[in-house]
Design a protein around this motif. Structure first.
Motif, mmCIF file in Angstrom:
data_model
loop_
_atom_site.group_PDB
_atom_site.id
_atom_site.type_symbol
_atom_site.label_atom_id
_atom_site.label_comp_id
_atom_site.label_asym_id
_atom_site.label_seq_id
_atom_site.Cartn_x
_atom_site.Cartn_y
_atom_site.Cartn_z
ATOM 1 N N GLN A 255 4.476 13.244 -2.509
ATOM 2 C CA GLN A 255 5.153 12.366 -1.564
ATOM 3 C C GLN A 255 4.272 11.161 -1.286
ATOM 4 O O GLN A 255 3.056 11.304 -1.161
ATOM 5 C CB GLN A 255 5.417 13.164 -0.267
ATOM 6 N N CYS A 256 4.872 9.992 -1.200
ATOM 7 C CA CYS A 256 4.104 8.826 -0.765
ATOM 8 C C CYS A 256 3.705 9.080 0.689
ATOM 9 O O CYS A 256 4.527 9.479 1.510
ATOM 10 C CB CYS A 256 4.927 7.548 -0.870
ATOM 11 N N ALA A 257 2.428 8.891 0.993
ATOM 12 C CA ALA A 257 1.925 9.267 2.314
ATOM 13 C C ALA A 257 1.458 8.065 3.117
ATOM 14 O O ALA A 257 0.647 8.200 4.031
ATOM 15 C CB ALA A 257 0.797 10.290 2.164
ATOM 16 N N GLU A 258 1.910 6.882 2.747
ATOM 17 C CA GLU A 258 1.544 5.690 3.509
ATOM 18 C C GLU A 258 2.817 4.879 3.695
ATOM 19 O O GLU A 258 3.497 4.577 2.708
ATOM 20 C CB GLU A 258 0.506 4.883 2.712
ATOM 21 N N PHE A 259 3.147 4.542 4.928
ATOM 22 C CA PHE A 259 4.413 3.838 5.160
ATOM 23 C C PHE A 259 4.463 2.554 4.343
ATOM 24 O O PHE A 259 3.584 1.703 4.453
ATOM 25 C CB PHE A 259 4.614 3.534 6.638
ATOM 26 N N CYS A 260 5.494 2.439 3.498
ATOM 27 C CA CYS A 260 5.544 1.328 2.542
ATOM 28 C C CYS A 260 6.890 0.626 2.568
ATOM 29 O O CYS A 260 7.264 -0.042 1.625
ATOM 30 C CB CYS A 260 5.243 1.844 1.140
ATOM 31 N N GLY A 261 7.626 0.801 3.657
ATOM 32 C CA GLY A 261 8.907 0.107 3.760
ATOM 33 C C GLY A 261 10.052 1.088 3.974
ATOM 34 O O GLY A 261 9.846 2.285 4.185
ATOM 35 N N ILE B 191 0.846 -1.202 0.000
ATOM 36 C CA ILE B 191 0.000 0.000 0.000
ATOM 37 C C ILE B 191 0.879 1.248 0.000
ATOM 38 O O ILE B 191 1.752 1.411 0.855
ATOM 39 C CB ILE B 191 -0.938 0.016 1.230
ATOM 40 N N HIS B 192 0.681 2.095 -0.983
ATOM 41 C CA HIS B 192 1.313 3.412 -1.036
ATOM 42 C C HIS B 192 0.201 4.447 -0.967
ATOM 43 O O HIS B 192 -0.993 4.094 -0.983
ATOM 44 C CB HIS B 192 2.089 3.599 -2.343
ATOM 45 N N SER B 193 0.558 5.711 -0.930
ATOM 46 C CA SER B 193 -0.466 6.746 -0.986
ATOM 47 C C SER B 193 0.043 7.912 -1.826
ATOM 48 O O SER B 193 1.095 8.470 -1.558
ATOM 49 C CB SER B 193 -0.834 7.218 0.426
ATOM 50 N N GLN C 199 12.320 2.747 2.357
ATOM 51 C CA GLN C 199 12.563 4.027 1.685
ATOM 52 C C GLN C 199 11.275 4.805 1.418
ATOM 53 O O GLN C 199 11.199 5.601 0.479
ATOM 54 C CB GLN C 199 13.344 3.785 0.389
ATOM 55 N N HIS C 200 10.287 4.595 2.264
ATOM 56 C CA HIS C 200 9.025 5.329 2.130
ATOM 57 C C HIS C 200 9.272 6.851 2.050
ATOM 58 O O HIS C 200 8.681 7.543 1.225
ATOM 59 C CB HIS C 200 8.125 4.975 3.319
ATOM 60 N N ALA C 201 10.178 7.331 2.905
ATOM 61 C CA ALA C 201 10.423 8.781 2.944
ATOM 62 C C ALA C 201 11.046 9.281 1.646
ATOM 63 O O ALA C 201 10.924 10.459 1.311
ATOM 64 C CB ALA C 201 11.319 9.141 4.131
ATOM 65 N N ASN C 202 11.733 8.394 0.923
ATOM 66 C CA ASN C 202 12.358 8.801 -0.342
ATOM 67 C C ASN C 202 11.536 8.339 -1.533
ATOM 68 O O ASN C 202 12.073 7.971 -2.565
ATOM 69 C CB ASN C 202 13.784 8.245 -0.435
ATOM 70 N N MET C 203 10.227 8.342 -1.378
ATOM 71 C CA MET C 203 9.355 8.010 -2.496
ATOM 72 C C MET C 203 8.598 9.276 -2.875
ATOM 73 O O MET C 203 7.432 9.468 -2.547
ATOM 74 C CB MET C 203 8.399 6.866 -2.104
ATOM 75 N N GLY C 204 9.328 10.146 -3.535
ATOM 76 C CA GLY C 204 8.753 11.441 -3.900
ATOM 77 C C GLY C 204 8.467 11.515 -5.388
ATOM 78 O O GLY C 204 8.801 10.611 -6.151
HETATM 79 CU CU1 CUA Z 1 5.269 4.260 -0.994
HETATM 80 CU CU2 CUA Z 1 5.319 5.095 1.228
#
Ligand code: CUA
Length: 315
Positions: A183-189, A148-150, A191-196
């Motif tokens: 920005q990805c707004a759902e914790f997805c692993g 799940i991403h956002s 590198q979630h913070a670097n999913m821009g």
């Molecule tokens: Cu994709 Cu957080």
């Protein structure tokens, strides 16, 4: 200009959400002032009066005040519910006719962006950078390929979760040009913070020009160094995962590199797209973005220089 703020709406959908935010803010601020004001008034009144001061009928009056305050609270909450539901249905309305259609697919940890056209030769795929024309609605189908991403570009719309196996649809419209960060707004692993990502809202003419450039296959390398670079690229594991249109490289599990050099960032909004960052990323991607799926690739420095020369021709 580059934004990441839900309170600086650049389009109709974000404006609806921003208006709702401000309604909640001012109503809650008024309630806060009222409650604290009444509390302070009660505290100071009690201090200044003695016990035999209590007026007859005081308790009945108090009951009326409490009932009134309860009723007021219910009315305020109901009002907030109504504006909230109205905003929700407005942002969830079907996309207007004539919308540009595209598909955004979340991957750990980057964004695949497909511009689908009924004519297959007018469809193309890019990554981590979405171009849209100002003033035209954009219909976006969102999907996930793994977890799940956002999808969240706060200046243009609210969040939309990307649930694996459950495509969903949103639409947005940019009403002024700009580069809007997402920005990805759902914790997805890891590198979630670097999913821009970035959304580039531009004039219809600029968008047409960009689309035309994306539709062209990568130009064949012209200089000997760039030709050498292409050989290096095709001899390394790169083509297993990456596509470069017009070459044998057709991997689909990683970002399409056909127009890599035209993009503003590398590694899903993590690095500016410069030669130095690109070289560092190729040699040791795990240092920049630990856990991502690109393996480190060892090569001679001459090969790296040739490879960079080639990749920079992919405009
Ligand atoms: Cu994709 Cu957080």
């Amino acid at each position: 200009m580059k934004g990441l703020s839900a309170l600086d709406a650049a389009g109709v959908q974000a404006a609806r959400i921003e208006d709702l935010w401000w309604i909640f803010f001012w109503v809650c601020a008024a309630v806060f002032v009222l409650v604290i004001g009444s509390l302070l008034a009660a505290v100071f009144r009690r201090r200044n009066r003695s016990d035999d001061d209590v007026r007859p009928g005081g308790e009945r009056r108090m009951a009326r005040v409490v009932a009134g305050a309860t009723a007021l609270s219910a009315v305020i909450l109901l009002g907030l519910l109504v504006v909230s539901v109205a905003t929700g249905s407005a942002v969830g309305s079907p996309s207007p006719a004539g919308a540009l259609k595209l598909e955004v697919i979340g991957h750990q940890w980057w964004w695949e962006v497909r511009y689908d056209d009924p004519v297959p030769s007018r469809s193309f795929t890019t990554a981590n950078e979405i171009h849209i024309p100002v003033g035209r609605p954009v219909h976006i189908v969102t999907r996930s390929s793994d977890v799940i991403h956002s999808f969240w570009v706060p200046n243009l719309h609210g969040k939309r979760d990307l649930i694996p196996g459950h495509p969903s649809e949103i639409w947005l419209r940019a009403d002024r040009p700009g580069v809007w960060r997402g920005q990805c707004a759902e914790f997805c692993g890891h590198q979630h913070a670097n999913m821009g990502l970035e959304v580039v809202a531009e004039s219809p003419e600029q968008f047409q020009a960009w689309t035309a450039a994306q539709l062209r296959p990568a130009p064949p390398p012209r200089t000997p160094l760039a030709r050498r670079g292409q050989e290096v690229f095709l001899s390394l594991p790169c083509p297993t995962c990456h596509t470069v249109a017009g070459t044998p490289a057709g991997g689909k599990t990683a970002p399409d590199l056909s127009h890599l050099a035209s993009r503003r960032t590398l590694a899903a909004g993590t690095l500016p797209n410069t030669r130095g960052h690109l070289g560092g990323w190729i040699l040791d991607p795990q240092n920049v973005k630990p856990g991502n799926k690109m393996p480190p690739i060892a090569m001679e420095s001459e090969d790296l220089l040739a490879l960079l020369e080639y990749l920079e021709t992919l405009r």
